[in-house]
Design an enzyme around this catalytic site. Structure first.
Site, PDB file in Angstrom:
ATOM      1  N   HIS A  63       3.766 -29.751  44.700  1.00  0.00           N
ATOM      2  CA  HIS A  63       2.866 -30.908  44.659  1.00  0.00           C
ATOM      3  C   HIS A  63       2.241 -31.020  43.279  1.00  0.00           C
ATOM      4  O   HIS A  63       2.351 -30.126  42.451  1.00  0.00           O
ATOM      5  CB  HIS A  63       1.809 -30.853  45.762  1.00  0.00           C
ATOM      6  CG  HIS A  63       0.809 -29.743  45.612  1.00  0.00           C
ATOM      7  ND1 HIS A  63       1.133 -28.405  45.692  1.00  0.00           N
ATOM      8  CD2 HIS A  63      -0.532 -29.773  45.379  1.00  0.00           C
ATOM      9  CE1 HIS A  63       0.045 -27.668  45.533  1.00  0.00           C
ATOM     10  NE2 HIS A  63      -0.970 -28.474  45.334  1.00  0.00           N
ATOM     11  N   HIS A  65      -0.779 -31.049  41.868  1.00  0.00           N
ATOM     12  CA  HIS A  65      -2.050 -30.514  41.340  1.00  0.00           C
ATOM     13  C   HIS A  65      -1.852 -29.730  40.043  1.00  0.00           C
ATOM     14  O   HIS A  65      -0.835 -29.066  39.861  1.00  0.00           O
ATOM     15  CB  HIS A  65      -2.744 -29.642  42.400  1.00  0.00           C
ATOM     16  CG  HIS A  65      -3.425 -30.461  43.462  1.00  0.00           C
ATOM     17  ND1 HIS A  65      -3.765 -29.964  44.700  1.00  0.00           N
ATOM     18  CD2 HIS A  65      -3.828 -31.772  43.462  1.00  0.00           C
ATOM     19  CE1 HIS A  65      -4.350 -30.913  45.412  1.00  0.00           C
ATOM     20  NE2 HIS A  65      -4.389 -32.011  44.688  1.00  0.00           N
ATOM     21  N   ASP A  67      -2.878 -27.036  38.777  1.00  0.00           N
ATOM     22  CA  ASP A  67      -2.599 -25.591  38.753  1.00  0.00           C
ATOM     23  C   ASP A  67      -1.177 -25.282  39.229  1.00  0.00           C
ATOM     24  O   ASP A  67      -0.796 -24.119  39.351  1.00  0.00           O
ATOM     25  CB  ASP A  67      -3.646 -24.814  39.567  1.00  0.00           C
ATOM     26  CG  ASP A  67      -3.714 -25.237  41.019  1.00  0.00           C
ATOM     27  OD1 ASP A  67      -3.714 -26.454  41.293  1.00  0.00           O
ATOM     28  OD2 ASP A  67      -3.767 -24.353  41.901  1.00  0.00           O
ATOM     29  N   HIS A  68      -0.400 -26.338  39.488  1.00  0.00           N
ATOM     30  CA  HIS A  68       1.007 -26.165  39.877  1.00  0.00           C
ATOM     31  C   HIS A  68       1.959 -26.822  38.874  1.00  0.00           C
ATOM     32  O   HIS A  68       3.158 -26.553  38.904  1.00  0.00           O
ATOM     33  CB  HIS A  68       1.243 -26.741  41.279  1.00  0.00           C
ATOM     34  CG  HIS A  68       0.393 -26.068  42.327  1.00  0.00           C
ATOM     35  ND1 HIS A  68       0.909 -25.261  43.304  1.00  0.00           N
ATOM     36  CD2 HIS A  68      -0.962 -26.042  42.497  1.00  0.00           C
ATOM     37  CE1 HIS A  68      -0.075 -24.778  44.046  1.00  0.00           C
ATOM     38  NE2 HIS A  68      -1.222 -25.236  43.574  1.00  0.00           N
ATOM     39  N   HIS A 121      -2.465 -31.278  52.581  1.00  0.00           N
ATOM     40  CA  HIS A 121      -3.198 -30.899  51.362  1.00  0.00           C
ATOM     41  C   HIS A 121      -3.169 -32.078  50.386  1.00  0.00           C
ATOM     42  O   HIS A 121      -4.202 -32.479  49.849  1.00  0.00           O
ATOM     43  CB  HIS A 121      -2.543 -29.662  50.762  1.00  0.00           C
ATOM     44  CG  HIS A 121      -3.149 -29.177  49.485  1.00  0.00           C
ATOM     45  ND1 HIS A 121      -4.430 -28.681  49.403  1.00  0.00           N
ATOM     46  CD2 HIS A 121      -2.637 -29.105  48.225  1.00  0.00           C
ATOM     47  CE1 HIS A 121      -4.681 -28.328  48.144  1.00  0.00           C
ATOM     48  NE2 HIS A 121      -3.618 -28.588  47.412  1.00  0.00           N
ATOM     49  N   ASP A 140       0.513 -25.117  48.536  1.00  0.00           N
ATOM     50  CA  ASP A 140      -0.875 -25.004  48.999  1.00  0.00           C
ATOM     51  C   ASP A 140      -1.019 -25.466  50.450  1.00  0.00           C
ATOM     52  O   ASP A 140      -2.063 -25.988  50.840  1.00  0.00           O
ATOM     53  CB  ASP A 140      -1.806 -25.855  48.115  1.00  0.00           C
ATOM     54  CG  ASP A 140      -2.109 -25.186  46.788  1.00  0.00           C
ATOM     55  OD1 ASP A 140      -1.636 -24.065  46.562  1.00  0.00           O
ATOM     56  OD2 ASP A 140      -2.825 -25.796  45.975  1.00  0.00           O
ATOM     57  N   HIS A 178      -1.611 -19.095  46.346  1.00  0.00           N
ATOM     58  CA  HIS A 178      -2.969 -18.635  46.026  1.00  0.00           C
ATOM     59  C   HIS A 178      -3.309 -17.297  46.680  1.00  0.00           C
ATOM     60  O   HIS A 178      -2.879 -17.018  47.794  1.00  0.00           O
ATOM     61  CB  HIS A 178      -4.015 -19.671  46.447  1.00  0.00           C
ATOM     62  CG  HIS A 178      -4.070 -20.867  45.548  1.00  0.00           C
ATOM     63  ND1 HIS A 178      -4.742 -20.860  44.345  1.00  0.00           N
ATOM     64  CD2 HIS A 178      -3.515 -22.088  45.656  1.00  0.00           C
ATOM     65  CE1 HIS A 178      -4.608 -22.033  43.757  1.00  0.00           C
ATOM     66  NE2 HIS A 178      -3.861 -22.807  44.540  1.00  0.00           N
TER      67      HIS A 178
HETATM   68 FE    FE Z   1      -3.242 -24.882  44.092  1.00  0.00          FE
HETATM   69 ZN    ZN Z   2      -3.122 -27.862  45.338  1.00  0.00          ZN
END
Ligand code: FE
Ligand code: ZN
Length: 262
Positions: A63, A65, A67-68, A121, A140, A178
């Site tokens: 996805h 986001h 941090d990905h 999410h 996530d 995570h």
């Molecule tokens: Fe994340």
């Molecule tokens: Zn995420």
């Protein structure tokens, strides 16, 4: 724990980034092909791959986001990688090359993974499932004793997505992104305090974290017994929420709500 896939001439490594994210790299030793999953950062991923002598042929994204995806540019530039993601997330995934839909397959060396559309999410979140390797890259959506926050989707969507993941074989290894397990265990104890599987996990997690070791990946079969977000049907949990006999989605939504303010 990272599974030993050497009998299939496959290796999986886990690269910690930021506070609590993991990037995974999956390598087929026979074809010398590597897939990197959710490179939220560039430098540490490039460094880890060079140390192994691998090239990031493919980047799989669950996805959009930050941090990905924040490492996509650097990794792609370095290895000339092909970036793969969900068709309907394409506008939010930088440098995407291959856009896939639910049920389509992506090949990594000798192995194929299936794209599973699992909204909740985000509205455009997917997982990559490698049946022959018994590996699930769940992004996530499913964490150990937890699930992703509902940033875009509804409780009903997330519950349906988790139910789909739960239908996979118990020996599926869930590679989530995570390290949230310590907090998740503490939360699980507030609504399922006598579940022996939760308490067992608590001990295990305490041991691992004391040595700064990862608590994930984890086995899907174990999660089904301990993860409160997969146990909305459990009467003990329903009772502790004062929702005995309530609709599944009401129970699930209440668990998610409580975790949001935990
Ligand atoms: Fe994340
Ligand atoms: Zn995420």
């Amino acid at each position: 724990m990272i599974p030993d896939l050497s009998f299939q001439d496959v290796r999986l490594i886990q690269i910690p980034i930021y506070q609590d994210n993991y990037v995974y790299a999956l390598h087929d030793d026979v074809q010398d092909v590597t897939a990197v999953i959710d490179p939220g950062d560039g430098e540490p991923v490039i460094e880890a791959l060079e140390q192994e002598g691998w090239r990031a042929d493919t980047i799989l994204v669950t996805h959009h986001h930050w941090d990905h995806v924040n490492g996509i540019e650097a990794v792609k530039q370095h290895f000339d990688s092909v970036v793969v993601g969900y068709l309907y997330d394409a506008k939010r995934i930088p440098h995407i090359d291959v856009k896939l839909e639910e049920g389509e397959r992506v090949t990594v060396g000798r192995f194929q993974s299936e794209v599973m559309f699992i909204p909740g999410h985000t509205l455009t979140h997917i997982a990559y499932y490698f049946p022959e390797l018994k590996l699930l890259f769940s992004g996530d959506t499913l964490f150990s004793l937890g699930c992703g926050r509902l940033f875009e989707g509804t409780a009903g969507q997330m519950m349906t997505s988790l139910a789909r993941l739960m239908a996979l074989p118990d020996d599926t290894v869930v590679c989530c992104t995570h390290e949230y397990t310590e907090t998740n265990v503490a939360f699980a104890k507030t609504i399922d305090p006598h579940n022996p599987h939760v308490l067992e996990r608590e001990d295990e997690v305490a041991r691992l974290r004391a040595k700064s070791q990862p608590t994930v990946p984890m086995l899907l079969g174990e999660e089904k017994k301990a993860n409160p977000f997969l146990r909305w049907r459990d009467s003990t949990i329903q009772e502790s929420l004062n929702l005995l006999g309530e609709k599944d989605v009401e129970v699930f939504a209440e668990i998610r709500r409580r975790k949001d303010v935990f």
